[in-house]
Write a protein that holds these residues in place. Structure first.
Motif, PDB file in Angstrom:
ATOM      1  N   GLY A   1      49.960  -7.472  24.602  1.00  0.00           N
ATOM      2  CA  GLY A   1      49.722  -8.193  25.925  1.00  0.00           C
ATOM      3  C   GLY A   1      50.831  -8.024  27.031  1.00  0.00           C
ATOM      4  N   ILE A   2      50.975  -8.711  28.092  1.00  0.00           N
ATOM      5  CA  ILE A   2      51.935  -8.628  28.996  1.00  0.00           C
ATOM      6  C   ILE A   2      53.341  -8.784  28.507  1.00  0.00           C
ATOM      7  CG2 ILE A   2      50.444  -9.095  30.705  1.00  0.00           C
ATOM      8  CD1 ILE A   2      51.457 -12.174  31.015  1.00  0.00           C
ATOM      9  N   GLY A   3      53.653  -9.861  27.518  1.00  0.00           N
ATOM     10  CA  GLY A   3      55.046  -9.898  26.938  1.00  0.00           C
ATOM     11  C   GLY A   3      55.581 -10.988  27.848  1.00  0.00           C
ATOM     12  N   ILE A   4      56.652 -11.754  27.274  1.00  0.00           N
ATOM     13  CA  ILE A   4      57.496 -12.643  27.750  1.00  0.00           C
ATOM     14  C   ILE A   4      58.826 -12.373  27.983  1.00  0.00           C
ATOM     15  CG2 ILE A   4      58.006 -15.042  27.347  1.00  0.00           C
ATOM     16  CD1 ILE A   4      55.361 -15.083  25.503  1.00  0.00           C
ATOM     17  N   GLN A   5      59.559 -12.829  29.022  1.00  0.00           N
ATOM     18  CA  GLN A   5      60.887 -12.592  29.120  1.00  0.00           C
ATOM     19  C   GLN A   5      61.753 -13.334  28.073  1.00  0.00           C
ATOM     20  OE1 GLN A   5      60.154 -12.900  33.436  1.00  0.00           O
ATOM     21  NE2 GLN A   5      61.817 -11.220  33.746  1.00  0.00           N
ATOM     22  N   ALA A   6      62.793 -12.818  27.612  1.00  0.00           N
ATOM     23  CA  ALA A   6      63.496 -13.560  26.586  1.00  0.00           C
ATOM     24  C   ALA A   6      63.848 -15.009  26.869  1.00  0.00           C
ATOM     25  CB  ALA A   6      64.864 -12.605  26.222  1.00  0.00           C
ATOM     26  N   HIS A   7      64.256 -15.118  28.306  1.00  0.00           N
ATOM     27  CA  HIS A   7      64.762 -16.483  28.562  1.00  0.00           C
ATOM     28  C   HIS A   7      63.597 -17.746  28.761  1.00  0.00           C
ATOM     29  CE1 HIS A   7      63.734 -14.371  32.596  1.00  0.00           C
ATOM     30  NE2 HIS A   7      63.283 -15.610  32.884  1.00  0.00           N
ATOM     31  N   HIS A   8      62.209 -17.076  28.523  1.00  0.00           N
ATOM     32  CA  HIS A   8      61.261 -18.018  28.522  1.00  0.00           C
ATOM     33  C   HIS A   8      60.762 -18.419  27.011  1.00  0.00           C
ATOM     34  CE1 HIS A   8      60.734 -18.276  32.466  1.00  0.00           C
ATOM     35  NE2 HIS A   8      60.046 -17.249  32.939  1.00  0.00           N
ATOM     36  N   PHE A   9      61.481 -17.664  26.032  1.00  0.00           N
ATOM     37  CA  PHE A   9      61.204 -17.987  24.856  1.00  0.00           C
ATOM     38  C   PHE A   9      60.911 -19.337  24.262  1.00  0.00           C
ATOM     39  CE2 PHE A   9      62.479 -13.456  22.779  1.00  0.00           C
ATOM     40  CZ  PHE A   9      61.522 -13.082  23.560  1.00  0.00           C
ATOM     41  N   ASP A  10      61.889 -20.282  24.854  1.00  0.00           N
ATOM     42  CA  ASP A  10      61.657 -21.623  24.387  1.00  0.00           C
ATOM     43  C   ASP A  10      60.780 -22.338  25.458  1.00  0.00           C
ATOM     44  OD1 ASP A  10      63.179 -21.497  22.277  1.00  0.00           O
ATOM     45  OD2 ASP A  10      65.251 -21.799  23.220  1.00  0.00           O
ATOM     46  N   THR A  11      60.933 -22.317  26.673  1.00  0.00           N
ATOM     47  CA  THR A  11      60.279 -23.051  27.548  1.00  0.00           C
ATOM     48  C   THR A  11      58.730 -22.861  27.497  1.00  0.00           C
ATOM     49  OG1 THR A  11      60.609 -20.919  29.039  1.00  0.00           O
ATOM     50  CG2 THR A  11      61.544 -22.918  29.515  1.00  0.00           C
ATOM     51  N   ILE A  12      58.130 -22.032  26.941  1.00  0.00           N
ATOM     52  CA  ILE A  12      56.698 -21.736  26.970  1.00  0.00           C
ATOM     53  C   ILE A  12      56.048 -22.704  25.987  1.00  0.00           C
ATOM     54  CG2 ILE A  12      56.418 -19.485  27.581  1.00  0.00           C
ATOM     55  CD1 ILE A  12      56.288 -18.600  24.556  1.00  0.00           C
ATOM     56  N   PHE A  13      57.079 -23.279  24.998  1.00  0.00           N
ATOM     57  CA  PHE A  13      56.429 -24.238  23.827  1.00  0.00           C
ATOM     58  C   PHE A  13      56.544 -25.719  24.675  1.00  0.00           C
ATOM     59  CE2 PHE A  13      58.018 -20.906  21.374  1.00  0.00           C
ATOM     60  CZ  PHE A  13      56.664 -20.731  20.568  1.00  0.00           C
ATOM     61  N   ARG A  14      56.995 -25.919  25.902  1.00  0.00           N
ATOM     62  CA  ARG A  14      57.115 -27.073  26.491  1.00  0.00           C
ATOM     63  C   ARG A  14      56.007 -27.599  27.189  1.00  0.00           C
ATOM     64  NH1 ARG A  14      62.285 -26.569  29.798  1.00  0.00           N
ATOM     65  NH2 ARG A  14      63.720 -25.871  28.224  1.00  0.00           N
ATOM     66  N   LEU A  15      55.494 -28.880  27.205  1.00  0.00           N
ATOM     67  CA  LEU A  15      54.427 -29.505  27.481  1.00  0.00           C
ATOM     68  C   LEU A  15      54.049 -29.108  29.024  1.00  0.00           C
ATOM     69  CD1 LEU A  15      51.610 -31.075  26.952  1.00  0.00           C
ATOM     70  CD2 LEU A  15      53.043 -32.991  27.410  1.00  0.00           C
ATOM     71  N   PHE A  16      52.991 -28.845  29.514  1.00  0.00           N
ATOM     72  CA  PHE A  16      52.625 -28.357  30.655  1.00  0.00           C
ATOM     73  C   PHE A  16      53.198 -27.395  31.496  1.00  0.00           C
ATOM     74  CE2 PHE A  16      51.519 -33.299  30.712  1.00  0.00           C
ATOM     75  CZ  PHE A  16      50.326 -33.001  30.182  1.00  0.00           C
ATOM     76  N   LYS A  17      54.060 -26.304  30.772  1.00  0.00           N
ATOM     77  CA  LYS A  17      54.885 -25.482  31.143  1.00  0.00           C
ATOM     78  C   LYS A  17      53.952 -24.109  31.111  1.00  0.00           C
ATOM     79  CE  LYS A  17      58.716 -24.376  32.833  1.00  0.00           C
ATOM     80  NZ  LYS A  17      59.256 -25.068  34.090  1.00  0.00           N
ATOM     81  N   ARG A  18      53.665 -23.355  32.217  1.00  0.00           N
ATOM     82  CA  ARG A  18      52.998 -22.369  32.412  1.00  0.00           C
ATOM     83  C   ARG A  18      53.886 -21.399  33.038  1.00  0.00           C
ATOM     84  NH1 ARG A  18      48.631 -21.930  34.745  1.00  0.00           N
ATOM     85  NH2 ARG A  18      47.515 -21.491  33.112  1.00  0.00           N
ATOM     86  N   LEU A  19      53.709 -20.096  32.989  1.00  0.00           N
ATOM     87  CA  LEU A  19      54.732 -19.051  33.394  1.00  0.00           C
ATOM     88  C   LEU A  19      53.709 -18.429  34.551  1.00  0.00           C
ATOM     89  CD1 LEU A  19      56.233 -17.164  30.540  1.00  0.00           C
ATOM     90  CD2 LEU A  19      57.029 -19.197  31.794  1.00  0.00           C
ATOM     91  N   HIS A  20      52.530 -18.802  34.446  1.00  0.00           N
ATOM     92  CA  HIS A  20      51.596 -18.020  35.580  1.00  0.00           C
ATOM     93  C   HIS A  20      50.810 -19.104  36.078  1.00  0.00           C
ATOM     94  CE1 HIS A  20      52.341 -15.123  32.238  1.00  0.00           C
ATOM     95  NE2 HIS A  20      52.790 -14.339  33.284  1.00  0.00           N
ATOM     96  N   SER A  21      50.360 -18.832  37.594  1.00  0.00           N
ATOM     97  CA  SER A  21      49.414 -19.716  38.282  1.00  0.00           C
ATOM     98  C   SER A  21      48.093 -19.651  37.455  1.00  0.00           C
ATOM     99  CB  SER A  21      49.223 -19.210  39.636  1.00  0.00           C
ATOM    100  OG  SER A  21      48.660 -18.027  39.627  1.00  0.00           O
ATOM    101  N   GLN A  22      47.361 -20.532  37.389  1.00  0.00           N
ATOM    102  CA  GLN A  22      46.035 -20.675  36.808  1.00  0.00           C
ATOM    103  C   GLN A  22      45.131 -19.601  37.113  1.00  0.00           C
ATOM    104  OE1 GLN A  22      45.068 -24.912  37.112  1.00  0.00           O
ATOM    105  NE2 GLN A  22      44.076 -24.829  35.452  1.00  0.00           N
ATOM    106  N   GLU A  23      45.222 -19.254  38.410  1.00  0.00           N
ATOM    107  CA  GLU A  23      44.332 -18.170  38.946  1.00  0.00           C
ATOM    108  C   GLU A  23      44.428 -16.784  38.356  1.00  0.00           C
ATOM    109  OE1 GLU A  23      46.388 -19.895  41.464  1.00  0.00           O
ATOM    110  OE2 GLU A  23      44.675 -21.426  41.175  1.00  0.00           O
TER     111      GLU A  23
END
Ligand code: ADP
Length: 728
Positions: free
Chosen positions: A660-682
């Motif tokens: 898929g689209i991949g994740i930037q390294a500085h988000h490797f930890d943040t994505i596991f946090r509650l309600f943390k999203r990297l993209h808008s819902q749309e």
């Protein structure tokens, strides 16, 4: 290698290079050797029952009597003359008798006091300047060789079992080396060792000479005298053949005594018969005493130096362990330190199930099995053996690395061990040259060496007490520093766990209570839209619609919170789960809900059956697979599900990989946090930003870890472990 002498210190015969006279207290000759006529021109029967004046004049007898007054137990020496022949007379008492031994001497070749003094002085001076045992012994051999002129001079050292080795050697160049050879304790029997402690010099000018018999007067009925102190005492037949095999004819042995015990021998070999004047032998005996004295200092000094070295290593360990973040690293870097601490060749550090090997060791699996065995069979915190295979037969297969073992148990609760290994002695012997090359040279103590090899089969060098102490000290240091640290951590963890649990139950109650009024807000807003829309303008209606969708969103968020808090509270329902079946169910559901999207699933090898809560693990896979498909622009969406083979008895590492689209390294930890999203819902039709938080919580409830690796734009791989009891 010196196989010596009769078991009873009276063989009834003497070496034929001198004469023995045995006198009673009234100086009457009661026994005499049968070679008297050769030296004194008289037959034994001419002498028996006669007093000594048949041989000596009054002055000489007086001198002898004078000497005997001072001679209680030790031997004494004087020069005597008989019919123009000079003799060295060595006199000592034994069981109310006087033993006189006469060796012919040539006055002209006598060594002057000055030259004797010079020889000894030189030797002692040099010896005093060496502080290392090895150097000292090398010097001893070369000095003794200089003084005696034998073909080969060696120092043997005995170990605690009585077996010995050649630790220093000076020899004629063309002779093969014996340095480094070992021989079994049986080569020098106990009675012989005992004799050496009371009479420290043994001189055999010609091992093959035919002994002269002792003849007693007919009226003499005494039990055989103890001739342990006699210099002429004849040679045991075993000793004869032993040295004969080596080609040795002349032999001189000087005992080295430490704390009243036989520490070793200086052994001088000559390949022809060799006579040494009494004076030179006396120098050697004296030198032996000086060396023994000096040896005491050196041995003690060497032990002290060694103990100091171990102590300083210990201090280094304490410093690095206290400062280290990672206690394993502090132990094993630099690696030689951990080995030097007990003078081992190899070491295994076992922390929980992880085994780290240092130096020369058995392999991981063998060490693992050994630890399993010790877990059951060994209770002590410190255990050591120099013959592991005798207790644990499986060790025979790795005798080359671990015949000797120290086991140090650091924590019983956690499986924290340090194991040190020593190879079978034979592997560590310094051969002093290739032994096989010696085959061509006839005089060789190889037979002894082979015998010795048999006696040390499956045995390592024994561990010294100071080495065992050193291991225990290390344990105390580790326990003192690390375990205290760990205890503190455990305490903090316990408190954290408690507050986490409280938080979970609070969150559960709160979210539960929030649902009720939220439902009210939602219902009333819906009623407003349905029944009162005609009273509102367009803006008012928009506001109401937003209100409704906000309540819906809030409802979802509260559900997530409820789910998370529930996860923290409920017990895991562990059961043996075939992950292949589980994945099939997950995929069925995903296929049903994403009918129009095509994708490929790859499972390179069948997944294992593990102990886990299948409902929760289903959720983990479901979240990760859905994300992999969701955050994916690729036309051929592919998900790979697999696991990495567990190494070192660890748990398998599962992974879900997407293109898929991949994740930037500085988000490797943040994505596991509650309600943390990297993209808008749309954008990717994402959810509440809770999927990974829930996934993480489930993994952690299974004592596992989850992490992500990704190349931005190419794809991501989510790794996780499930570490409940492994039935892998
Ligand atoms: P959501 O429910 O929004 O998918 P998650 O907690 O599952 O939330 O994921 C958090 C964020 O991490 C997502 O919004 C997305 O931006 C990113 N993410 C999760 N999985 C992937 C993936 N496989 N590839 C790329 N980004 C991902």
């Amino acid at each position: 290698m010196d196989h010596h002498y009769n078991q009873i210190p009276n063989p009834g015969s003497i070496q034929p290079h001198g004469v023995m006279l045995i006198l009673n207290e009234s100086l009457e000759i009661v026994q005499v050797s049968d070679n008297v006529d050769k030296f004194l021109g008289k037959e034994p029967e001419d002498l028996l029952n006669q007093t000594l004046d048949i041989l000596l004049d009054t002055t000489q007898i007086l001198a002898l009597e004078e000497l005997l007054k001072t001679t209680k137990t030790t031997s004494n020496f004087l020069k005597l003359a008989f019919q123009e022949q000079y003799f060295d007379a060595i006199v000592h008492r034994s069981q109310n008798h006087i033993v006189v031994e006469l060796e012919p001497t040539n006055l002209k070749t006598d060594i002057s006091f000055l030259s004797v003094h010079h020889l000894i002085n030189d030797a002692i001076n040099q010896m005093q300047q060496t502080s290392q045992l090895r150097d000292f012994m090398n010097l001893v051999t070369s000095e003794v060789k200089k003084i005696t002129n034998y073909d080969r001079v060696m120092v043997y050292q005995f170990d605690t079992t009585g077996a010995g080795s050649v630790i220093a050697e000076a020899k004629q160049e063309q002779l093969s080396r014996y340095l480094g050879l070992h021989y079994p304790a049986s080569d020098i029997p106990e009675p012989v060792r005992k004799l050496y402690t009371t009479s420290p010099l043994r001189f055999i000018p010609d091992i093959n000479a035919k002994p002269s018999q002792l003849i007693a007067s007919q009226s003499y009925h005494h039990q055989p005298l103890d001739l342990g102190k006699s210099v002429l005492r004849s040679v045991d037949p075993c000793c004869v053949s032993y040295h004969d095999n080596m080609g040795v004819a002349g032999l001189l042995v000087i005992a080295l005594i430490q704390e009243q015990k036989l520490w070793g021998l200086i052994s001088c070999h000559h390949y022809n018969a060799k006579h040494l004047p009494y004076e030179i032998r006396a120098i050697c005996e004296f030198l032996g005493q000086v060396i023994s004295l000096e040896l005491g200092h050196l041995v003690i000094q060497e032990e002290l130096d060694y103990k100091n070295k171990l102590k300083s290593l210990q201090t280094q360990f304490i410093t690095s362990i206290s400062n280290a973040e990672n206690f394993l690293d502090a132990l094993i870097y630099p690696a030689p330190r951990l080995l030097e601490l007990v003078n081992a060749y190899g070491c295994a550090v076992c922390l929980d199930n992880e085994i780290t090997l240092v130096g020369v060791t058995p392999n991981q699996e063998q060490v693992y099995q050994l630890i399993e065995w010790m877990d059951i069979n060994i209770n002590e915190d410190l255990f050591s053996t120099n013959s592991l295979a005798k207790l644990y037969p499986a060790a025979e297969t790795f005798k080359n690395t671990a015949s000797g073992l120290i086991l140090l148990r650091i924590s019983r609760i956690r499986r924290y061990y340090i194991l040190w290994f020593r190879p079978e002695v034979i592997q560590t012997v310094n051969w002093g040259g290739n032994p096989n090359l010696q085959n061509s040279l006839k005089p060789s103590p190889r037979h002894s060496f082979e015998l010795w090899q048999e006696t040390v089969h499956l045995t390592s060098q024994p561990w010294k007490q100071c080495e065992l102490d050193s291991a225990l000290d290390l344990r105390n240091a580790i326990v003192g520093i690390v375990i205290n640290k760990a205890d503190e951590l455990a305490k903090i963890n316990l408190e954290l766990e408690r507050s986490n649990r409280e938080l979970d139950s609070f969150a559960y109650a709160a979210s539960h209570d929030l649902k009720e009024p939220l439902r009210g807000i939602h219902n009333y807003s819906t009623i407003l839209i349905e029944d009162y829309a005609h009273l509102l303008d367009e803006e008012g209606i928009d506001c109401l619609n937003t209100l409704v969708s906000l309540t819906q969103r809030m409802d979802i968020l509260i559900d997530v919170l409820l789910r998370l808090s529930q996860l923290g509270q409920t017990e895991l329902r562990l059961q043996s789960t075939n992950l292949n079946n589980l994945i099939n169910r997950v995929l069925e559901v995903i296929r049903a809900s994403r009918q129009q999207v095509s994708f490929e699933i790859r499972i390179p090898q069948p997944l294992p059956t593990i102990e886990c809560d299948p409902v929760l693990v289903n959720e983990v896979f479901s979240n990760l697979i859905s994300n992999g498909l969701k955050y994916n622009n690729c036309p051929d969406k592919t998900i790979e599900i697999g696991y990495l083979e567990p190494s070192n008895r660890n748990f398998p590492i599962f992974y879900v990989r997407d293109n898929g689209i991949g994740i930037q390294a500085h988000h490797f930890d943040t994505i596991f946090r509650l309600f943390k999203r990297l993209h808008s819902q749309e954008k990717y039709g994402g959810g509440a930003g809770a999927g990974l938080a829930i996934t993480k919580k489930i993994v952690e409830r299974h004592h596992g870890k989850i992490w992500v690796e990704s190349i931005y734009g190419e794809g991501s791989t989510f790794f996780f472990t499930l570490e409940c009891i492994n039935t892998f």
